[in-house]
Design a protein around this motif. Structure first.
Motif, PDB file in Angstrom:
ATOM      1  N   SER A 179       0.786  -1.232   0.000  1.00  0.00           N
ATOM      2  CA  SER A 179       0.000   0.000   0.000  1.00  0.00           C
ATOM      3  C   SER A 179       0.818   1.282   0.000  1.00  0.00           C
ATOM      4  O   SER A 179       0.251   2.368  -0.171  1.00  0.00           O
ATOM      5  N   HIS A 180       2.119   1.226   0.191  1.00  0.00           N
ATOM      6  CA  HIS A 180       2.912   2.446   0.323  1.00  0.00           C
ATOM      7  C   HIS A 180       3.123   3.136  -1.022  1.00  0.00           C
ATOM      8  O   HIS A 180       3.490   2.505  -2.017  1.00  0.00           O
ATOM      9  N   GLY A 181       2.941   4.449  -1.008  1.00  0.00           N
ATOM     10  CA  GLY A 181       2.923   5.208  -2.254  1.00  0.00           C
ATOM     11  C   GLY A 181       4.223   5.240  -3.014  1.00  0.00           C
ATOM     12  O   GLY A 181       4.224   5.465  -4.237  1.00  0.00           O
ATOM     13  N   ASP A 182       5.361   5.029  -2.343  1.00  0.00           N
ATOM     14  CA  ASP A 182       6.639   5.096  -3.054  1.00  0.00           C
ATOM     15  C   ASP A 182       6.801   3.959  -4.059  1.00  0.00           C
ATOM     16  O   ASP A 182       7.766   3.964  -4.835  1.00  0.00           O
ATOM     17  N   HIS A 183       5.858   3.021  -4.081  1.00  0.00           N
ATOM     18  CA  HIS A 183       5.944   1.893  -5.016  1.00  0.00           C
ATOM     19  C   HIS A 183       5.152   2.124  -6.292  1.00  0.00           C
ATOM     20  O   HIS A 183       5.151   1.275  -7.178  1.00  0.00           O
ATOM     21  N   PHE A 184       4.496   3.300  -6.379  1.00  0.00           N
ATOM     22  CA  PHE A 184       3.794   3.600  -7.628  1.00  0.00           C
ATOM     23  C   PHE A 184       3.729   5.111  -7.895  1.00  0.00           C
ATOM     24  O   PHE A 184       2.767   5.608  -8.445  1.00  0.00           O
ATOM     25  N   TRP A 199      -2.181  -3.585 -11.285  1.00  0.00           N
ATOM     26  CA  TRP A 199      -2.723  -4.740 -10.595  1.00  0.00           C
ATOM     27  C   TRP A 199      -2.285  -4.702  -9.127  1.00  0.00           C
ATOM     28  O   TRP A 199      -1.154  -4.338  -8.806  1.00  0.00           O
ATOM     29  N   THR A 200      -3.168  -5.111  -8.246  1.00  0.00           N
ATOM     30  CA  THR A 200      -2.773  -5.405  -6.867  1.00  0.00           C
ATOM     31  C   THR A 200      -3.900  -6.171  -6.196  1.00  0.00           C
ATOM     32  O   THR A 200      -4.972  -6.351  -6.775  1.00  0.00           O
ATOM     33  N   MET A 201      -3.646  -6.616  -4.966  1.00  0.00           N
ATOM     34  CA  MET A 201      -4.603  -7.467  -4.274  1.00  0.00           C
ATOM     35  C   MET A 201      -5.735  -6.643  -3.669  1.00  0.00           C
ATOM     36  O   MET A 201      -5.585  -5.445  -3.409  1.00  0.00           O
ATOM     37  N   ASP A 202      -6.859  -7.299  -3.398  1.00  0.00           N
ATOM     38  CA  ASP A 202      -8.057  -6.599  -2.931  1.00  0.00           C
ATOM     39  C   ASP A 202      -7.848  -5.867  -1.615  1.00  0.00           C
ATOM     40  O   ASP A 202      -8.431  -4.804  -1.399  1.00  0.00           O
ATOM     41  N   SER A 203      -7.016  -6.382  -0.725  1.00  0.00           N
ATOM     42  CA  SER A 203      -6.796  -5.724   0.561  1.00  0.00           C
ATOM     43  C   SER A 203      -5.927  -4.477   0.439  1.00  0.00           C
ATOM     44  O   SER A 203      -5.803  -3.708   1.397  1.00  0.00           O
ATOM     45  N   ILE A 204      -5.342  -4.266  -0.736  1.00  0.00           N
ATOM     46  CA  ILE A 204      -4.459  -3.128  -0.966  1.00  0.00           C
ATOM     47  C   ILE A 204      -5.134  -2.057  -1.817  1.00  0.00           C
ATOM     48  O   ILE A 204      -4.865  -0.860  -1.671  1.00  0.00           O
ATOM     49  N   ALA A 205      -6.033  -2.471  -2.691  1.00  0.00           N
ATOM     50  CA  ALA A 205      -6.562  -1.584  -3.733  1.00  0.00           C
ATOM     51  C   ALA A 205      -7.148  -0.293  -3.185  1.00  0.00           C
ATOM     52  O   ALA A 205      -6.871   0.802  -3.700  1.00  0.00           O
ATOM     53  N   ASP A 206      -7.958  -0.387  -2.136  1.00  0.00           N
ATOM     54  CA  ASP A 206      -8.613   0.825  -1.627  1.00  0.00           C
ATOM     55  C   ASP A 206      -7.610   1.793  -1.014  1.00  0.00           C
ATOM     56  O   ASP A 206      -7.838   3.009  -1.007  1.00  0.00           O
ATOM     57  N   TYR A 247       3.536 -17.753 -18.790  1.00  0.00           N
ATOM     58  CA  TYR A 247       3.948 -17.928 -17.396  1.00  0.00           C
ATOM     59  C   TYR A 247       2.715 -17.993 -16.499  1.00  0.00           C
ATOM     60  O   TYR A 247       1.682 -17.390 -16.796  1.00  0.00           O
ATOM     61  N   LYS A 248       2.858 -18.684 -15.393  1.00  0.00           N
ATOM     62  CA  LYS A 248       1.807 -18.686 -14.377  1.00  0.00           C
ATOM     63  C   LYS A 248       2.277 -17.803 -13.221  1.00  0.00           C
ATOM     64  O   LYS A 248       3.261 -18.126 -12.545  1.00  0.00           O
ATOM     65  N   LEU A 249       1.558 -16.711 -13.019  1.00  0.00           N
ATOM     66  CA  LEU A 249       1.881 -15.754 -11.961  1.00  0.00           C
ATOM     67  C   LEU A 249       0.998 -16.064 -10.752  1.00  0.00           C
ATOM     68  O   LEU A 249      -0.224 -15.993 -10.836  1.00  0.00           O
ATOM     69  N   HIS A 250       1.630 -16.393  -9.643  1.00  0.00           N
ATOM     70  CA  HIS A 250       0.903 -16.742  -8.422  1.00  0.00           C
ATOM     71  C   HIS A 250       0.890 -15.534  -7.486  1.00  0.00           C
ATOM     72  O   HIS A 250       1.946 -15.019  -7.116  1.00  0.00           O
ATOM     73  N   VAL A 251      -0.300 -15.119  -7.089  1.00  0.00           N
ATOM     74  CA  VAL A 251      -0.457 -13.977  -6.187  1.00  0.00           C
ATOM     75  C   VAL A 251      -0.938 -14.492  -4.837  1.00  0.00           C
ATOM     76  O   VAL A 251      -1.921 -15.224  -4.758  1.00  0.00           O
ATOM     77  N   ASP A 252      -0.220 -14.111  -3.772  1.00  0.00           N
ATOM     78  CA  ASP A 252      -0.574 -14.543  -2.417  1.00  0.00           C
ATOM     79  C   ASP A 252      -0.524 -13.355  -1.468  1.00  0.00           C
ATOM     80  O   ASP A 252       0.243 -12.404  -1.672  1.00  0.00           O
ATOM     81  N   TRP A 253      -1.318 -13.436  -0.410  1.00  0.00           N
ATOM     82  CA  TRP A 253      -1.214 -12.447   0.660  1.00  0.00           C
ATOM     83  C   TRP A 253       0.131 -12.623   1.338  1.00  0.00           C
ATOM     84  O   TRP A 253       0.521 -13.724   1.707  1.00  0.00           O
ATOM     85  N   MET A 254       0.881 -11.548   1.472  1.00  0.00           N
ATOM     86  CA  MET A 254       2.151 -11.607   2.184  1.00  0.00           C
ATOM     87  C   MET A 254       2.305 -10.341   3.018  1.00  0.00           C
ATOM     88  O   MET A 254       2.786  -9.326   2.543  1.00  0.00           O
ATOM     89  N   PRO A 255       1.885 -10.404   4.262  1.00  0.00           N
ATOM     90  CA  PRO A 255       2.080  -9.258   5.147  1.00  0.00           C
ATOM     91  C   PRO A 255       3.500  -9.246   5.678  1.00  0.00           C
ATOM     92  O   PRO A 255       4.338 -10.046   5.274  1.00  0.00           O
ATOM     93  N   GLY A 256       3.761  -8.349   6.621  1.00  0.00           N
ATOM     94  CA  GLY A 256       5.082  -8.240   7.222  1.00  0.00           C
ATOM     95  C   GLY A 256       5.274  -6.811   7.651  1.00  0.00           C
ATOM     96  O   GLY A 256       4.790  -6.376   8.697  1.00  0.00           O
ATOM     97  N   GLN A 257       5.959  -6.039   6.813  1.00  0.00           N
ATOM     98  CA  GLN A 257       6.107  -4.612   7.086  1.00  0.00           C
ATOM     99  C   GLN A 257       4.746  -3.954   7.254  1.00  0.00           C
ATOM    100  O   GLN A 257       4.564  -3.063   8.064  1.00  0.00           O
ATOM    101  N   THR A 258       3.769  -4.396   6.482  1.00  0.00           N
ATOM    102  CA  THR A 258       2.394  -3.944   6.626  1.00  0.00           C
ATOM    103  C   THR A 258       1.451  -5.111   6.366  1.00  0.00           C
ATOM    104  O   THR A 258       1.783  -6.036   5.623  1.00  0.00           O
ATOM    105  N   GLU A 259       0.281  -5.039   6.971  1.00  0.00           N
ATOM    106  CA  GLU A 259      -0.762  -6.040   6.717  1.00  0.00           C
ATOM    107  C   GLU A 259      -1.174  -6.041   5.253  1.00  0.00           C
ATOM    108  O   GLU A 259      -1.593  -7.061   4.709  1.00  0.00           O
ATOM    109  N   PHE A 260      -0.997  -4.891   4.582  1.00  0.00           N
ATOM    110  CA  PHE A 260      -1.551  -4.707   3.249  1.00  0.00           C
ATOM    111  C   PHE A 260      -0.473  -4.926   2.187  1.00  0.00           C
ATOM    112  O   PHE A 260      -0.039  -4.007   1.486  1.00  0.00           O
ATOM    113  N   GLY A 261      -0.016  -6.179   2.114  1.00  0.00           N
ATOM    114  CA  GLY A 261       0.997  -6.547   1.146  1.00  0.00           C
ATOM    115  C   GLY A 261       0.634  -7.847   0.458  1.00  0.00           C
ATOM    116  O   GLY A 261      -0.191  -8.629   0.933  1.00  0.00           O
ATOM    117  N   ASN A 262       1.241  -8.070  -0.703  1.00  0.00           N
ATOM    118  CA  ASN A 262       1.074  -9.350  -1.394  1.00  0.00           C
ATOM    119  C   ASN A 262       2.386  -9.722  -2.069  1.00  0.00           C
ATOM    120  O   ASN A 262       3.275  -8.888  -2.257  1.00  0.00           O
TER     121      ASN A 262
END
Length: 643
Positions: A345-350, A364-371, A412-427
């Motif tokens: 979710s951090h703005g420096d990534h886009f 593209w991003t995961m549903d928990s991040i989009a908003d 290619y098969k791109l696998h998207v998974d929830w991956m928190p850590g630094q923030t809950e809102f990561g994939n």
């Protein structure tokens, strides 16, 4: 004895027991905080005020007049009763360093937060000022002596729990007593964690707290009167134990890799240079920034067809982007960037969002991040896109993904998974590419796997919604199961042969969880770690155009049993809520949201950002106005320049 008389005596005993007397002429009243009453004849000086309930009970100890209220710091649960005080007869004093927090609290909540805002973690305020201004009659300085009716209080600056916190040291009857606010809880523990988190994992608040504890050890108090919890006996011994705990905790709190090295590192031995400016090759189809652009966000997969997928893109100028796109088309076979995947979710990534849209790139991003990308002002998290002055305030996501999605892209098969850590809102995104299992992990871990001293964890920051059990530990267990050959961190960090590194990362996560449980006094330590266990969505409520809006209040239960809550909204003039009070129950280990309708009469609401504190009672314990949201019902009045 009649039942009526017996009931009267029981009630009388409760009334008498409401005050404790931990020292001669020093009384203790407990509500949202510990209120200490220094008594002389029928006059009193209070240290902290709580919710003001003490004012209705002072007659029980023979007090008729409160001359002064002294605050150890600005936190709302210490001062929320200020409107109940008769200011005609009572004066208030506070640390000089925190006077503005009391008198102009709205200045410390921003409608358009920026990274450089004072007293914030990348735009998210770590102050908890009163909901409305509190006039301070005397600002107290470090080293000053405050005298009142035979009591002499030495004012000692003790920041750490609060930026300008102060302790009051009293020498009485051969004893050294210290009113220490939130510096330490009995048992050599922290009052809470989130009030000491002042920066992005560099320990500024923690270091201030350790220095304060050193200062109090030198004073050698026999007893410390804390703002929360029991009176602290053997205070000097407890402070010494506390210093050891904080000092031992510090290395696990700060980042698990040498931060400065990220911007000074040379070429990674697993990469090869290319003819494209700043671009190095990781595998035949995977490219990233070289050391000249260390710390920026850019990695790209270029398929044989010339179609490409970006993995984050930010923190560098549009002109550089145009140059490298041109170079990649000329030298690397690029034809079209199809999409940019956003890791979290951090703005420096886009920050290059508008420039990439001009090239037809989808996001593209995961549903928990989009908003968080599309409505960043609705949140009080650090590093939202608006904080970066990037020229835009929100980013529309074209494809919203769910955890477990598998995308077929260019063979290619791109696998998207929830991956928190630094923030809950990561994939995370992983794929088999060029004979390697490669995972893109955002900001969750960085460093050199070949260095056994590094465990790779990025900053711990509770304001990222980052409880370790639900964040870094989940990330570590995910990587243990995935067993990648290559980890591609954001900011140009390439981690090869990471297996042992992942194990150190996992061990660190387990260790710091245990350390937080040891440092914090609640059995369910998360209540003292998480600054959002009661939260509002949206955090910023704009009532300037639509004068009635709905807000969702979410209550979190960290316990293994059902919890009961009562939350009262403290509304500014001209604003109504239906309901004003939320009462309910939340099942074990869950969250529940409750709807509130806000209505504003703009003519009556002050023309500035208004704080709405949420007064919290949980299972009978009155925590006070811990958390808040903000609203605006009238456009700010333009600033006038003096002629």
């Amino acid at each position: 004895m009649s039942r009526l008389l017996a009931a009267f005596l029981i009630l009388q005993s409760f009334a008498q027991a409401a005050f404790q007397e931990p020292a001669p002429d020093v009384y203790l009243w407990q509500d949202t905080c510990n209120v200490y009453v220094l008594k002389h004849d029928d006059h009193a000086l209070l240290i902290n005020l709580g919710d003001g309930e003490v004012l209705d009970h002072l007659h029980e100890i023979g007090v008729k007049q409160v001359d002064w209220v002294l605050f150890t710091d600005h936190h709302r649960e210490l001062c929320q009763g200020a409107p109940k005080v008769d200011r005609a007869g009572t004066q208030m004093a506070a640390p000089k360093e925190e006077q503005a927090f009391f008198e102009t609290p709205n200045e410390f909540r921003h409608w358009n937060p920026r990274l450089s805002d004072k007293f914030t973690v990348h735009g998210s305020s770590y102050l908890r000022p009163p909901g409305s201004p509190v006039k301070i009659d005397k600002a107290l300085s470090d080293g000053e002596t405050f005298t009142w009716n035979g009591f002499t209080l030495n004012c000692v600056s003790t920041p750490g729990h609060s930026p300008g916190g102060m302790s009051f040291v009293l020498k009485k009857d051969g004893r050294t007593l210290a009113f220490t606010g939130g510096v330490m809880h009995d048992g050599s523990k922290m009052t809470n964690w989130f009030d000491t988190e002042w920066d992005y994992g560099f320990a500024k608040g923690l270091d201030a707290l350790i220095a304060t504890v050193d200062k109090l050890i030198a004073i050698k108090p026999e007893t410390a009167f804390a703002s929360q919890g029991p009176v602290i006996a053997n205070a000097t011994g407890q402070f010494e134990t506390y210093k050891k705990r904080l000092t031992q905790f510090r290395p696990d709190y700060v980042r698990g890799y040498p931060v400065d090295n990220l911007s000074k590192r040379g070429p990674h031995p697993a990469t090869n240079p290319t003819q494209a400016h700043y671009i190095v090759q990781v595998t035949p189809h995977l490219y990233m920034f070289g050391p000249e652009m260390a710390g920026k966000n850019f990695a790209i997969i270029i398929a044989d067809s010339g179609h490409a997928l970006l993995l984050d893109c930010g923190l560098f100028p549009k002109l550089v982007l145009e140059r490298i796109i041109s170079d990649m088309k000329e030298f690397l076979g690029l034809k079209q960037i199809d999409a940019c995947w956003i890791s979290h979710s951090h703005g420096d990534h886009f920050t290059l969002f508008p420039a990439l849209k001009e090239h037809g790139v989808k996001f593209w991003t995961m549903d928990s991040i989009a908003d968080k990308c599309e409505n960043p002002r609705y949140y009080d998290y650090p590093a939202m896109i608006g904080a970066y002055n990037a020229g835009f305030e929100q980013a529309k996501i074209d494809r919203i993904l769910k955890a477990g999605d598998v995308i077929d892209w260019e063979g290619y098969k791109l696998h998207v998974d929830w991956m928190p850590g630094q923030t809950e809102f990561g994939n995370s995104l992983w794929l088999e590419l060029d004979g390697k299992k490669i995972v893109f992990t955002g900001d969750n871990l960085f460093g050199d796997p070949a260095d056994p001293a590094q465990n790779g964890h990025e900053c711990v920051n509770a304001r990222n919604s980052a409880i370790v059990e639900e964040g870094y530990l989940v990330a570590a267990q995910y990587l243990q199961k995935l067993q990648p050959d290559i980890i591609m961190g954001a900011h140009g960090v390439l981690m090869t042969e990471p297996r042992a590194f992942i194990e150190r990362y996992h061990d660190w996560a387990r260790r710091i969880i245990a350390e937080y449980k040891e440092l914090l006094p609640d059995t369910d330590y998360e209540y003292l770690f998480d600054p959002y266990w009661v939260s509002a969505y949206p955090y910023r409520v704009d009532l300037t155009q639509l004068h009635t809006q709905e807000v969702s209040i979410t209550v979190r239960n960290f316990r293994a049993t059902e919890q009961k809550h009562r939350i009262v909204l403290q509304l500014p003039p001209g604003v109504r809520a239906e309901p004003t009070t939320l009462e309910g129950r939340v099942p074990p280990k869950s969250r529940q949201s409750f709807k509130v309708k806000l209505s504003a009469d703009p003519a009556r609401v002050p023309a500035s950002v208004q704080i709405v504190p949420m007064d919290i009672t949980l299972d009978g314990r009155h925590y006070g106005q811990l958390f808040d949201f903000i609203l605006q019902a009238r456009e700010p009045e333009p600033k006038t320049t003096a002629p």
